[in-house]
Design an enzyme around this catalytic site. Structure first.
Site, PDB file in Angstrom:
ATOM      1  N   ASN A 114      49.395 -19.298-103.675  1.00  0.00           N
ATOM      2  CA  ASN A 114      47.967 -19.482-103.926  1.00  0.00           C
ATOM      3  C   ASN A 114      47.241 -19.604-102.590  1.00  0.00           C
ATOM      4  OD1 ASN A 114      45.395 -20.590-104.462  1.00  0.00           O
ATOM      5  ND2 ASN A 114      46.132 -21.379-106.408  1.00  0.00           N
ATOM      6  N   ASN A 115      46.214 -18.778-102.404  1.00  0.00           N
ATOM      7  CA  ASN A 115      45.517 -18.777-101.119  1.00  0.00           C
ATOM      8  C   ASN A 115      44.119 -19.388-101.181  1.00  0.00           C
ATOM      9  OD1 ASN A 115      44.151 -16.750-102.433  1.00  0.00           O
ATOM     10  ND2 ASN A 115      44.900 -15.105-101.148  1.00  0.00           N
ATOM     11  N   CYS A 116      43.804 -20.107-102.244  1.00  0.00           N
ATOM     12  CA  CYS A 116      42.468 -20.696-102.389  1.00  0.00           C
ATOM     13  C   CYS A 116      42.147 -21.707-101.290  1.00  0.00           C
ATOM     14  CB  CYS A 116      42.321 -21.356-103.753  1.00  0.00           C
ATOM     15  SG  CYS A 116      42.292 -20.160-105.093  1.00  0.00           S
ATOM     16  N   ASP A 117      43.136 -22.433-100.811  1.00  0.00           N
ATOM     17  CA  ASP A 117      42.898 -23.480 -99.814  1.00  0.00           C
ATOM     18  C   ASP A 117      43.266 -23.047 -98.395  1.00  0.00           C
ATOM     19  OD1 ASP A 117      42.072 -25.232-101.811  1.00  0.00           O
ATOM     20  OD2 ASP A 117      44.123 -25.890-102.198  1.00  0.00           O
TER      21      ASP A 117
END
Length: 147
Positions: A114-117
Site C-alpha cells: 500500500n503506497n497511500c502513506d
C-alpha cells in the site's frame, strides 16, 4: 509525491544500491522501473517489481514469493500466499499493508505494498526521495539491507 521525470532521474541510483544487495540474482530495467529476482533463502525466491504509480505519483512495489519444492529430483516453484506461514515469517510488514490484486497488463496476480502513506513515511523533499524510499521499503524483505 514525485513527478515521472524526477522518478526517472533518480531510478539509476536505486538500481545502483540494489546491485550491492547480496541476495539479488538478477536485476532488469523495465518501463518506469526495475524488476528483480532475489534469493531470500535457499528455497525462497522473491520476484520484486519497482514501478512508478501514475495515479499517486510515488514509487511502488509489487511482488510475489515463490517456494522451491524438490521431490525426487524434480524441482518446481510454488507461489506463496498470505495464508502460508512461510510467507508471513519472511515479510517484515510492521505498519505496512499489502493487498492481492491482478496486474491486468501482465495478466498475473501480485501482492502490492500500500503506497497511500509513502510521503508521510519518506518525506516530501524531492532530493534523494527514491534513496530514502528504497532504504525504508526494501526492509520489508530484508531487515539487514543497508544502502
Amino acid at each position: 509525491m514525485l513527478t515521472l521525470p524526477e522518478y526517472n532521474e533518480q531510478i539509476p541510483n536505486v538500481r545502483s544500491l540494489l546491485t550491492k544487495w547480496a541476495k539479488v540474482e538478477r536485476i532488469q530495467d523495465v518501463q518506469d522501473g526495475l524488476q528483480l529476482d532475489v534469493r531470500l533463502k535457499t528455497d525462497t525466491l522473491l520476484e520484486l517489481h519497482i514501478y512508478y504509480d501514475h495515479v499517486y505519483h510515488v514509487p511502488s512495489i509489487k511482488f510475489r514469493l515463490w517456494s522451491l519444492d524438490t521431490e525426487e529430483d524434480i524441482s518446481s516453484l510454488r507461489l506463496l500466499t498470505l495464508s502460508d506461514s512461510e510467507l508471513r515469517s519472511i515479510l517484515n510488514l510492521g505498519t505496512f499493508s499489502v493487498t492481492l490484486s491482478t496486474d491486468m497488463e501482465m495478466k498475473s496476480v501480485y501482492y502490492y505494498i500500500n503506497n497511500c502513506d509513502t510521503d508521510a513515511n519518506v518525506g516530501s523533499d524531492v532530493e534523494h526521495y527514491l534513496t530514502r524510499w528504497i532504504s525504508l521499503y526494501i526492509r520489508i524483505f530484508d531487515l539487514n539491507f543497508v544502502p
